[in-house]
Design a protein around this motif. Structure first.
Motif, mmCIF file in Angstrom:
data_model
loop_
_atom_site.group_PDB
_atom_site.id
_atom_site.type_symbol
_atom_site.label_atom_id
_atom_site.label_comp_id
_atom_site.label_asym_id
_atom_site.label_seq_id
_atom_site.Cartn_x
_atom_site.Cartn_y
_atom_site.Cartn_z
ATOM 1 N N LYS A 95 0.884 -1.207 0.121
ATOM 2 C CA LYS A 95 -0.085 0.041 -0.028
ATOM 3 C C LYS A 95 0.820 1.176 -0.010
ATOM 4 N N ASN A 96 2.009 1.295 0.745
ATOM 5 C CA ASN A 96 2.766 2.498 0.893
ATOM 6 C C ASN A 96 4.213 2.022 1.105
ATOM 7 N N SER A 97 5.285 2.948 1.182
ATOM 8 C CA SER A 97 6.538 2.669 1.370
ATOM 9 C C SER A 97 6.911 1.990 2.881
ATOM 10 N N GLU A 98 5.830 2.341 3.751
ATOM 11 C CA GLU A 98 6.200 1.701 4.979
ATOM 12 C C GLU A 98 5.841 0.458 5.083
ATOM 13 N N ASP A 99 4.910 0.054 4.446
ATOM 14 C CA ASP A 99 4.425 -1.543 4.617
ATOM 15 C C ASP A 99 5.702 -2.203 3.710
ATOM 16 N N ALA A 100 6.103 -1.532 2.693
ATOM 17 C CA ALA A 100 7.203 -2.298 1.984
ATOM 18 C C ALA A 100 8.413 -2.502 2.670
#
Length: 177
Positions: A95-100
């Motif tokens: 969903k976003n860079s934090e989740d990645a």
């Protein structure tokens, strides 16, 4: 009257040229058969591309049944060269860079404990932390790199013993994908 006819034909000609140019440009901008991947990477050509349900199933299987893994999309690509170099990409989109980044950290914490890969070695390539592992069984491929960029996590298997070659492919991947 004659001047008005000439001007009308000129205007119609210009409209036709502009319309044709716009149509051609629009057709060229449509999604290619290679999705997020370039047709050529280093000396290798794209040999296979998958996205959608098939790619999601394969990438989720690689992550196992981890509750941490929540991916929105997945992409797979195989590249081959005429000199027997091969690369395979598994890409998951969060969903976003934090989740990645969370997914990457989870992968890195488990990878050396599986008995399948060596412990990871981190390196920095173009400001991205890239982890390197070796496959402990030849059927898995020997050289693997993984990293997160934006909201995507990349795992790349490169079948070529030349380290400079492999790093060149990873660097080009970071820039182009």
């Amino acid at each position: 009257m004659r001047k008005n006819k000439s001007e009308l034909y000129l205007i119609l000609f210009i409209i036709a040229v502009v319309a044709g140019t716009v149509l051609l440009y629009t057709q060229m901008q449509e999604k290619s058969n290679s999705g997020i991947f370039p047709e050529k990477l280093g000396d290798m050509n794209l040999a296979l591309y998958r996205d959608g349900d098939a790619a999601m199933a394969e990438v989720k299987q690689l992550h196992g049944n981890s509750p941490i893994v929540e991916i929105e999309n997945a992409y797979i690509a195989n590249y081959r060269s005429t000199t027997d170099s091969k690369a395979k990409f598994w890409v998951s989109e969060s969903k976003n860079s934090e989740d990645a980044a969370s997914l990457l950290a989870a992968m890195n914490s488990r990878v050396g404990k599986t008995g399948v890969f060596s412990d990871s070695t981190p390196m920095s390539i173009d400001g991205i932390t890239v982890y390197f592992v070796k496959g402990l069984r030849p059927e898995l491929g020997l050289y693997h790199y993984f990293y997160a960029k934006d909201n995507r996590v990349f795992w790349i298997q490169i079948d070529n013993p030349d380290e400079a070659y492999r790093l060149g492919i990873v660097k080009e991947s970071i820039k182009r994908i």
